[in-house]
Design an enzyme around this catalytic site. Structure first.
Site, mmCIF file in Angstrom:
data_model
loop_
_atom_site.group_PDB
_atom_site.id
_atom_site.type_symbol
_atom_site.label_atom_id
_atom_site.label_comp_id
_atom_site.label_asym_id
_atom_site.label_seq_id
_atom_site.Cartn_x
_atom_site.Cartn_y
_atom_site.Cartn_z
ATOM 1 N N CYS A 478 0.835 -1.197 0.000
ATOM 2 C CA CYS A 478 0.000 0.000 0.000
ATOM 3 C C CYS A 478 0.876 1.257 0.000
ATOM 4 C CB CYS A 478 -0.987 -0.051 1.157
ATOM 5 S SG CYS A 478 -2.455 0.950 0.821
ATOM 6 N N HIS A 605 -3.548 -5.108 0.623
ATOM 7 C CA HIS A 605 -2.880 -5.653 1.815
ATOM 8 C C HIS A 605 -2.987 -7.178 1.813
ATOM 9 C CE1 HIS A 605 -2.373 -1.823 4.084
ATOM 10 N NE2 HIS A 605 -3.373 -1.455 3.301
ATOM 11 N N GLU A 607 -1.546 -9.225 3.547
ATOM 12 C CA GLU A 607 -1.378 -9.813 4.894
ATOM 13 C C GLU A 607 -2.702 -10.214 5.534
ATOM 14 O OE1 GLU A 607 -0.826 -6.673 4.057
ATOM 15 O OE2 GLU A 607 -1.237 -5.227 5.659
#
Ligand code: GLN
Length: 641
Positions: A478, A605, A607
């Site tokens: 990001c 993202h 993650e």
């Protein structure tokens, strides 16, 4: 005016309960349920006296379908005890018994390694406007919900996809009640915490519990509710009251309360102290809730006599006193619970023993043990703004762990405060500056995670430049992707003042700009949020090969700015490739530098969707690249090995 306090006393004195028809009072479900009277009887009672309210009819129709079983997890003594991990682990063990599990988080517990604690449940409507410095990471869901980081634990532990409604906050509840009041839904009545706020909480819990989160149809069997904060906090009072009422309205067999507490050891004597737990259980009972199980956090395993004492003073059977002592990694917690037969005690309380099978947790055992026995490590430099509180990047850390474990490596994360890398710091804090650069240069790979605001940005740009020029694997998430674009524009295109409008509104070369649909006046929930599709522009790029689907990926977003579409052509001509774009083709999602072993920036993202046994493909590629194994992996992947 009938006196409910009197009624309460009257009802508790009468056994068996009086016949419904003999009770004459204004029907008010909340006030009656204040009387701690079994719900079924009450519902029947009410039906004799009311124009059936929506709420009770909804509850009846739900209970006719199937009864939801609730496990409430509360915390006492101090915050930061690991209530979130305990609650998720209870979910894991129940899931391993063959049950379908969902979860609700009320408010927020800040961390499970207890670095910072704030009062919960907070008034913010969602976690989106809360500082990661103070509150740890903001977790993002598929539906765009900006929620408490504990929902990340639930998604990772239970492998479910939650909705924003699974995170209840005081802000959301008050907002819904105030909106109803403004619409005139309360028909001129005085709107009060009890019953209006408490009813709103109960309704919310019951309707959210029914939403399937595991990809299957129909509601789950069990809903684990974690109440943030510590029992007795002013902020959680309406929730405690609502949960107390809920425990009665759903009935004993459908409600199990697990209270997480702390057993400290005092230095000189070395004795395990039960008094703080006794006090917090007393507080809970004074509020009308009785724990069925205690989950006691301690450094060392609990001694038998400590358990006996707890049992005696807290009115909880010894078999229901669980001990969660310190363990090398959180994946041991479900195993600890299973080894103490926590599932039996919970299932018994919920009358589910006949439905469940013995929990099978082989994969958790394997994960926990693999994690303990990792010897080789990989050095990862994490260059960010919020490195003082590592929970600010909790999901990134978890995703790195998942990827490292898949490569049989131990992640060794070196946190670098981006501002320490900057020229200014060479003058003001030369030691920190030198140490930061030494750490960066020793790293096998460099990660710049997401972030907001201009602090540390110059340092991040230096880190991206170092990674690009020295061919060190770089993953920019990001903000980290936007940093890579700014750095490339400055260094390669020679646009010295190239910048993002987030940091410099007057830059002559805005390579990152504010997204047109964003709001400049409202910060809450106005970003581009949630799961969006990214289309690969070519199958011949690292990310497409890693993701295993040459067409697209779906990942979660949280940003206000984007790469300026007007500079794409010139960036691409100079070697930076935008290999992933959104469905309009105008919004840049993934960049790669083909001349580099692994230089990847993503606007999303990855993650947030990484799971213990399903690491994010991008994180995996990043770790493989750091250890020189990426090419071999991609080849074997292509050959279907
Ligand atoms: N601040 C940047 C933006 O809003 C990056 C956001 C992020 O890293 N999550 O676009």
């Amino acid at each position: 005016m009938y006196k409910y306090a009197f009624l309460s006393k009257y009802l508790s004195a009468v056994r068996p309960p009086p016949l419904a028809g003999l009770l004459r009072f204004e029907s008010n479900s909340a006030k009656i349920s204040n009387c701690s009277f079994p719900a079924r009887t009450l519902t029947q009672t009410l039906c004799l006296h009311t124009n059936t309210q929506n709420l009770s009819s909804k509850r009846r129709s739900q209970s006719q379908q199937r009864e939801m079983k609730y496990v409430l997890v509360t915390g006492g003594v101090v915050s930061g005890l690991g209530k979130g991990v305990t609650a998720s682990s209870i979910g894991v063990v129940l899931k391993a018994c063959g049950l379908r599990v969902t979860s609700i988080k009320i408010g927020a517990a800040i961390t499970f390694n207890g670095l910072i604690c704030v009062a919960d449940p907070y008034l913010n409507t969602d976690a989106g406007t809360m500082s990661p410095f103070e509150h740890g990471e903001v977790f993002v869901l598929d539906d765009g919900g900006e929620v408490d980081l504990d929902l990340g634990n639930y998604e990772r532990f239970l492998d479910v996809t939650l909705t924003k409604d699974n995170n209840i906050t005081t802000g959301k509840i008050f907002q819904s009640v105030i909106e109803k009041e403004r619409k005139g839904d309360y028909l001129g009545k005085t709107v009060q915490v009890v019953p209006h706020i408490t009813d709103a909480i109960k309704d919310w819990i019951e309707s959210v519990a029914a939403i399937p989160v595991d990809g299957k149809e129909g509601p789950a069997d069990v809903c684990v509710i974690e109440l943030g904060g510590t029992v007795g906090d002013i902020e959680s009072m309406p929730f405690i009251e609502a949960l107390r009422q809920l425990s009665f309205s759903v009935g004993q067999d459908n409600f199990c309360l697990v209270h997480v507490s702390l057993i400290p050891v005092l230095g000189v004597v070395g004795e395990q102290k039960t008094k703080p737990t006794q006090h917090s259980v007393r507080e809970l009972r004074a509020l009308g809730l009785t724990p069925h199980l205690l989950a006691c956090r301690s450094a060392q395993p609990l001694l038998e006599n400590t358990k006996e004492k707890l049992s005696q003073f807290c009115h909880v059977p010894a078999a229901n006193i669980l001990n969660i002592h310190d363990v090398p990694n959180v994946w041991h917690v479900p195993l600890l619970l299973r080894n103490q037969d926590a599932h039996d005690a919970i299932l018994k309380q919920l009358n589910l023993l006949s439905m469940a099978m013995p929990p099978s947790l082989q994969d958790w055992t394997m994960m926990a043990e693999t994690c303990d026995n990792l010897t080789n490590s990989v050095r990862i430099a994490m260059v960010g703004k919020y490195v003082g509180l590592t929970d600010s990047y909790l999901s990134v850390v978890k995703a790195l762990l998942h990827a490292c474990i898949a490569c049989s490596l131990k992640p060794s994360i070196d946190w670098i405060a981006a501002s320490d890398l900057e020229e200014d710091s060479a003058k003001s804090t030369p030691e920190a500056h030198a140490a930061a650069w030494e750490t960066l240069k020793n790293a096998e790979c460099i990660l710049v995670p997401g972030g907001f605001g201009d602090r540390g940005v110059s340092g991040m740009i230096l880190a991206a430049k170092y990674a690009r020029e020295n061919k060190i694997p770089y993953l920019g998430i990001c903000l980290g992707m936007q940093i890579a674009v700014i750095e490339f524009a400055r260094s390669v295109l020679g646009l010295e003042r190239a910048d993002s409008n987030e940091f410099d509104t007057n830059t002559p070369d805005p390579v990152v700009i504010f997204m047109p649909e964003g709001s400049r006046t409202h910060m809450g929930s106005t970003m581009r949020l949630g799961s969006r599709r990214t289309l690969f522009q070519t199958p011949d790029c690292i990310t497409a090969k890693l993701c295993g689907n040459p067409q697209y990926v779906e990942e979660r977003h949280r940003h206000r700015y984007e790469v300026n579409p007007e500079v794409i052509e010139i960036l691409e001509e100079n070697g930076l490739k935008f290999v992933g774009k959104d469905e309009t083709g105008k919004r840049m999602e993934i960049l790669e530098l083909p001349s580099h072993p692994f230089y990847v920036g993503v606007q999303f993202h990855p993650e947030f969707k990484s799971r213990p046994r399903r690491p994010s493909a991008l994180f995996l590629g990043f770790i493989l690249a750091a250890t020189g194994k990426l090419e071999a992996h991609l080849k074997s992947h292509q050959n279907g090995i």
